[in-house]
Scaffold this motif. Structure first.
Motif, PDB file in Angstrom:
ATOM      1  N   ASN A 303       0.828  -1.212   0.000  1.00 19.35           N
ATOM      2  CA  ASN A 303       0.000   0.000   0.000  1.00 19.35           C
ATOM      3  C   ASN A 303       0.860   1.257   0.000  1.00 19.35           C
ATOM      4  N   ASN A 304       2.062   1.130  -0.559  1.00 17.27           N
ATOM      5  CA  ASN A 304       2.916   2.274  -0.904  1.00 17.27           C
ATOM      6  C   ASN A 304       3.383   3.093   0.291  1.00 17.27           C
ATOM      7  N   ASN A 305       3.636   2.429   1.401  1.00 14.92           N
ATOM      8  CA  ASN A 305       4.352   3.073   2.493  1.00 14.92           C
ATOM      9  C   ASN A 305       5.854   2.969   2.232  1.00 14.92           C
ATOM     10  N   MET A 306       6.629   3.765   2.969  1.00 10.73           N
ATOM     11  CA  MET A 306       8.040   3.947   2.670  1.00 10.73           C
ATOM     12  C   MET A 306       8.956   3.276   3.694  1.00 10.73           C
ATOM     13  N   CYS A 307      10.157   2.959   3.262  1.00  8.58           N
ATOM     14  CA  CYS A 307      11.258   2.562   4.142  1.00  8.58           C
ATOM     15  C   CYS A 307      12.447   3.448   3.823  1.00  8.58           C
ATOM     16  N   ASP A 308      13.268   3.741   4.835  1.00  5.31           N
ATOM     17  CA  ASP A 308      14.451   4.572   4.575  1.00  5.31           C
ATOM     18  C   ASP A 308      15.711   3.743   4.365  1.00  5.31           C
TER      19      ASP A 308
END
Length: 501
Positions: A303-308
């Motif tokens: 669902n297009n969440n981010m990781c750094d």
């Protein structure tokens, strides 16, 4: 941060555009003048164009050097190049109308063509072209120093088998003075490589980033501001299901804020203030790597969440042009209204991924043909609770001339699909296929608690900002519904007519 200035024009030959490097002569180099067309100038009553037009932040933008002609990037051909001279250092942008003959986002094996874009030999961004129709696109190119620069365009891996060439018409390139702070801190989005597809090029066929924008607000420190960046994705392979997206958000794209940072009065990043939207929609401190001031974030969930933490050798990366802004008092979906082609991509992905009910039936909860939906935006506020129980949401209802006794509801009579959040919100109402605005006899507001019990709070609707259908090509038709006023809905009076033709 915006002003007006005269237009700088570049004289460029068609021959240069079609093959040899595009050289912008020093006499006509990119000047420091600015004044892009501001997206926040949209009027409260929206009227979508019936045909594609150049993006508002590109059309007539005097801060970008413009040229006629077309750059052709071929699968088996050499790279093409555009050369420009920046008279000032800063964040560069490029824009054009992109088309890929034989490509359509709704067909397997013909989803898109991908163009890899490098500046002075450094891979900066990729462009996913999902249509054979000319589509306005605008991308960031990162920071450049004053002087001559070379933009290289290559046909890239990840392109669909049907893709043979990409046409980039009326290229515009430059270093705008306006919105430099917003451009400077925009995140670089690394493509998703994990998940069921296990495909490092999956953003070329699903959940592709379409457009982005920024919003600002004052920080606690005087003179500082917080910049927040959001992205519109073509869909989400996980998270909220499609019927609920249509009812509660008025679209099947996925819209997410992805990065937020505080900057000082000079536009410099305040150390330690960068945060991003992580899996499960958590807000986490950014501890990853920067390219200049651009944080690197990777799409790491369905669902297009981010990781750094970025995957090694992930092939796709996206640096969208973030200069657009959301108009005050409008729903986030208005940024799609200003880029009508995003609705077409949204609908085509639903068709290709077989998420559309056939035949469409407004009496079921499943998503039907998206051309059979009224796309509406309204504004509401919720009063104070008078007791215990769930908060009231609001749904929209539509009655048609053919049978005024039947009410078509945006929430399909599902309590959790009514909208409880306040402000400007978007929803859709499914009606029989072939319905036009002229067939509507009324639009109504309906109060409905979202869970068990009813806390007795009122719900006041104050505006319907727009209402439109999609045409045969899935592009928004002109809006024909607008209303302002104040209607208070309560337990005793749970519905009211907002608009009649």
């Amino acid at each position: 941060m915006r002003s007006r200035a005269r237009h700088a024009v570049l004289a460029l030959t068609a021959t240069a555009l079609l093959g040899t490097p595009l050289a912008l002569s020093p006499a006509h180099a990119v000047s420091p003048i600015h004044a892009v067309s501001p997206i926040h100038a949209v009027s409260p009553t929206y009227a979508a164009p019936s045909a594609l037009t150049l993006s508002p932040h590109l059309a007539g933008a005097p801060d970008l050097a413009a040229a006629s002609g077309t750059v052709v990037v071929r699968r088996d051909g050499p790279a093409r190049s555009l050369t420009f001279i920046a008279r000032q250092g800063g964040e560069a942008v490029v824009g054009f109308e992109a088309a890929a003959p034989g490509i359509s986002w709704d067909r397997k094996g013909a989803e898109s063509a991908v163009v890899s874009i490098a500046v002075d030999g450094r891979h900066v961004t990729d462009l996913v072209v999902p249509s054979s129709e000319p589509t306005p696109r605008s991308l960031g190119l990162g920071h450049v120093r004053p002087g001559r620069h070379k933009v290289t365009l290559r046909f890239a891996r990840g392109s669909a088998p049907a893709a043979r060439r990409v046409l980039l018409t009326r290229p515009r390139i430059g270093v705008p003075r306006a919105d430099q702070v917003a451009l400077r801190h925009a995140p670089v989005i690394i493509g998703r490589t994990t998940g069921p597809l296990n495909d490092p090029y999956q953003n070329a066929t699903t959940d592709t980033p379409l457009i982005a924008w920024h919003e600002t607000r004052p920080a606690e420190t005087p003179g500082h501001q917080v910049i927040e960046y959001s992205v519109v994705w073509s869909n989400e392979d996980g998270g909220t299901d499609s019927p609920a997206l249509m009812a509660r958000w008025g679209r099947t794209t996925d819209i997410e804020w992805i990065y937020r940072v505080e900057v000082d009065a000079s536009g410099r990043r305040v150390d330690g203030t960068g945060v991003y939207q992580a899996p499960e929609h958590a807000t986490l401190k950014f501890t990853g790597r920067y390219e200049a001031d651009h944080p690197l974030l990777q799409t790491c969930t369905q669902n297009n969440n981010m990781c750094d933490a970025v995957s090694k050798d992930a092939p796709l990366r996206f640096l969208p042009d973030v200069r657009a802004e959301r108009p005050a008092g409008r729903a986030r979906e208005v940024v799609m209204d200003r880029e009508p082609w995003t609705y077409r991509v949204m609908a085509q992905e639903m068709v290709r991924e077989e998420k559309i009910e056939e035949p469409s039936d407004p009496s079921t909860r499943e998503v039907g043909d998206q051309r059979a939906y009224l796309f509406a935006e309204f504004a509401k506020t919720t009063g104070s609770p008078a007791g215990t129980g769930s908060v009231p949401g609001v749904a929209l209802g539509v009655r048609l001339k053919s049978d005024p006794s039947r009410l078509y509801r945006s929430d399909h009579d599902q309590p959790t699909w009514s909208i409880e959040r306040d402000g400007a919100v978007a929803t859709t109402v499914e009606v029989p296929e072939g319905t036009a605005l002229s067939d509507i006899v009324s639009v109504e507001a309906i109060r409905r608690p979202v869970g068990a019990g009813d806390n007795g709070a009122s719900a006041t609707v104050t505006a319907v900002n727009r209402g439109f259908f999609l045409d045969g090509s899935y592009l928004p038709l002109p809006s024909g519904i607008s209303w302002t006023g104040s209607v208070a809905l309560s337990k005793e009076r749970p519905s009211a007519v907002l608009w009649r033709p």
